[in-house]
Design an enzyme around this catalytic site. Structure first.
Site, PDB file in Angstrom:
ATOM      1  N   TYR A  98       0.809  -1.222   0.000  1.00 18.11           N
ATOM      2  CA  TYR A  98       0.000   0.000   0.000  1.00 18.11           C
ATOM      3  C   TYR A  98       0.845   1.277   0.000  1.00 18.11           C
ATOM      4  O   TYR A  98       0.474   2.255  -0.670  1.00 18.11           O
ATOM      5  CB  TYR A  98      -0.995  -0.015   1.156  1.00 18.11           C
ATOM      6  CG  TYR A  98      -2.187  -0.902   0.862  1.00 18.11           C
ATOM      7  CD1 TYR A  98      -3.293  -0.410   0.195  1.00 18.11           C
ATOM      8  CD2 TYR A  98      -2.179  -2.249   1.216  1.00 18.11           C
ATOM      9  CE1 TYR A  98      -4.385  -1.224  -0.095  1.00 18.11           C
ATOM     10  CE2 TYR A  98      -3.256  -3.076   0.933  1.00 18.11           C
ATOM     11  CZ  TYR A  98      -4.358  -2.559   0.276  1.00 18.11           C
ATOM     12  OH  TYR A  98      -5.423  -3.370  -0.021  1.00 18.11           O
ATOM     13  N   GLU A 140      -8.478  -7.703   4.573  1.00 18.37           N
ATOM     14  CA  GLU A 140      -7.654  -8.724   3.918  1.00 18.37           C
ATOM     15  C   GLU A 140      -6.955  -9.610   4.940  1.00 18.37           C
ATOM     16  O   GLU A 140      -6.889 -10.842   4.760  1.00 18.37           O
ATOM     17  CB  GLU A 140      -6.636  -8.038   2.999  1.00 18.37           C
ATOM     18  CG  GLU A 140      -7.276  -7.434   1.755  1.00 18.37           C
ATOM     19  CD  GLU A 140      -6.510  -6.260   1.167  1.00 18.37           C
ATOM     20  OE1 GLU A 140      -7.107  -5.514   0.373  1.00 18.37           O
ATOM     21  OE2 GLU A 140      -5.323  -6.091   1.499  1.00 18.37           O
TER      22      GLU A 140
END
Length: 399
Positions: A98, A140
């Site tokens: 990310y 996730e």
């Protein structure tokens, strides 16, 4: 929750960012792949990139998330986040990726918007990004924990035990874990990612619905060959059709996906088109195995009976249910003796949906839009209509 200061800034700048989001995402991917070509080669779908579909999906999700934060500050768009997180989990995405996305996305924002990106604007949109990213990471990691695997460690070798030619362009591959261990649990309607090594060395990944119920002794995926040969939009399906036979091994992820049966006792409507029948057949098999007694309506659209993959299974499994009926529409070649219809799906030709019906849709976006509109007109609440898109979810991007 977005801070009060950032909410005001995002609300003021959302029209400008929204108008430029297509240019921003296009530049973002170009910068990302220039710096990390391995991501395009081994993680991102080259076909979706070439067609611009991933850019549209990313733009739609960012705009939708920011709009939701501004208009509904006390809630999160969890349905959208969950769908993205399931796809990320099937690819093995981890939290470490990310910050990489952040770097190139914000470089693209600064380049496209120029002087409009003041420190205050940058800070507000940075907050939007990390609210979305951290929410996805949390979902996730829960998905990984659900399979008792380390974050990102989704891959396992599976052996192809049989290959069945369903139609001229569809083949079913039956699979068992190559290590002889148990298959991971899955829910009816979920998918797996399959990674193959192509002739140029790229390790491309595609998602395929499991077309068997959780109780089946083997797992199976049914793959439709995308015409055009080994081009980016069909290179994985072409590889599977051309090269994979019984005895071969495939690299397959743990199962994920949020299009699953929600209420085992409720009336059900399963609507699909083309290869979208695969999760519906898995759901049908599960309903039959569990002795489902509430009404089940099966709707499918295809080019012709010969193009309808798993047609026999569609009918057989419907026939095993206590209160179920199958309705097939074909562009041509409909077999009137079996109750098939010619033309587009028309739900007004069917009885009214039973009270409490939950509908599940899978197929091309125009098909699902049309069916959803018909279901809403017939009184099925929007909250009870669920869908799955093969490829990037463009529903938000085209809304």
């Amino acid at each position: 929750m977005l801070s009060e200061k950032s909410t005001a800034t995002v609300r003021a700048t959302l029209p400008a960012v929204g108008a430029a989001i297509g240019d921003i995402t296009e530049l973002f991917y170009r910068k990302l792949f220039e710096a990390h070509p391995e991501l395009l080669r081994d993680l991102f779908n080259r076909g979706n990139q070439a067609a611009g579909l991933q850019k549209q999906a990313l733009a739609g999700s960012i705009a939708a998330f920011a709009t939701h934060l501004v208009e509904h500050p006390d809630t999160r768009p969890d349905v959208m986040l969950g769908r993205i997180a399931h796809k990320h989990a099937s690819l093995g995405v981890t939290r470490e990726q990310y910050p990489v996305v952040h770097r190139y996305l914000f470089a693209a924002i600064a380049e496209v918007l120029g002087d409009a990106v003041t420190p205050e604007v940058a800070e507000a949109w940075d907050e939007v990004y990390w609210l979305m990213a951290n929410a996805l990471v949390a979902i996730e990691e829960r998905l990984y924990a659900g399979h008792r695997i380390a974050a990102g460690d989704v891959w396992r070798e599976w052996t192809v035990t049989a290959r069945i030619e369903e139609t001229a362009d569809c083949a079913t591959f039956q699979l068992v874990p190559a290590d002889g261990g148990p298959a991971p649990a899955h829910l009816p309607g979920q998918y797996v990612s399959v990674q193959v090594t192509l002739a140029d060395g790229a390790r491309q990944i595609r998602q395929y619905s499991l077309s068997t119920a959780p109780g089946s002794a083997v797992r199976a995926i049914t793959v439709k060959r995308v015409h055009g040969g080994p081009t980016p939009d069909g290179e994985v399906s072409h590889h599977l059709h051309a090269h994979v036979r019984a005895g071969d091994t495939l690299r397959v992820s743990a199962p994920y996906g949020d299009l699953v049966l929600h209420d085992a006792a409720a009336p059900v409507l399963l609507a699909s088109a083309g290869i979208g029948c695969t999760p519906m057949v898995a759901m049908l098999e599960h309903l039959a195995e569990t002795g489902h007694t509430a009404p089940v309506t099966v709707v499918h659209a295809d080019r012709s009976p010969a193009d309808h993959a798993l047609r026999a299974d569609h009918r057989r499994l419907t026939g095993k249910l206590a209160d179920a009926a199958a309705h097939f529409w074909y562009e041509d070649g409909a077999e009137e003796s079996e109750g098939d219809r010619t033309g587009l799906v028309d739900l007004t030709a069917l009885p009214e949906p039973a009270p409490g019906t939950r509908a599940y849709l899978c197929g091309p976006l125009p098909f699902m839009r049309a069916v959803r509109e018909q279901l809403l007109a017939r009184g099925v609440p929007a909250a009870d209509i669920h869908y799955e898109v093969f490829g990037p979810d463009l529903w938000l991007a085209t809304a």
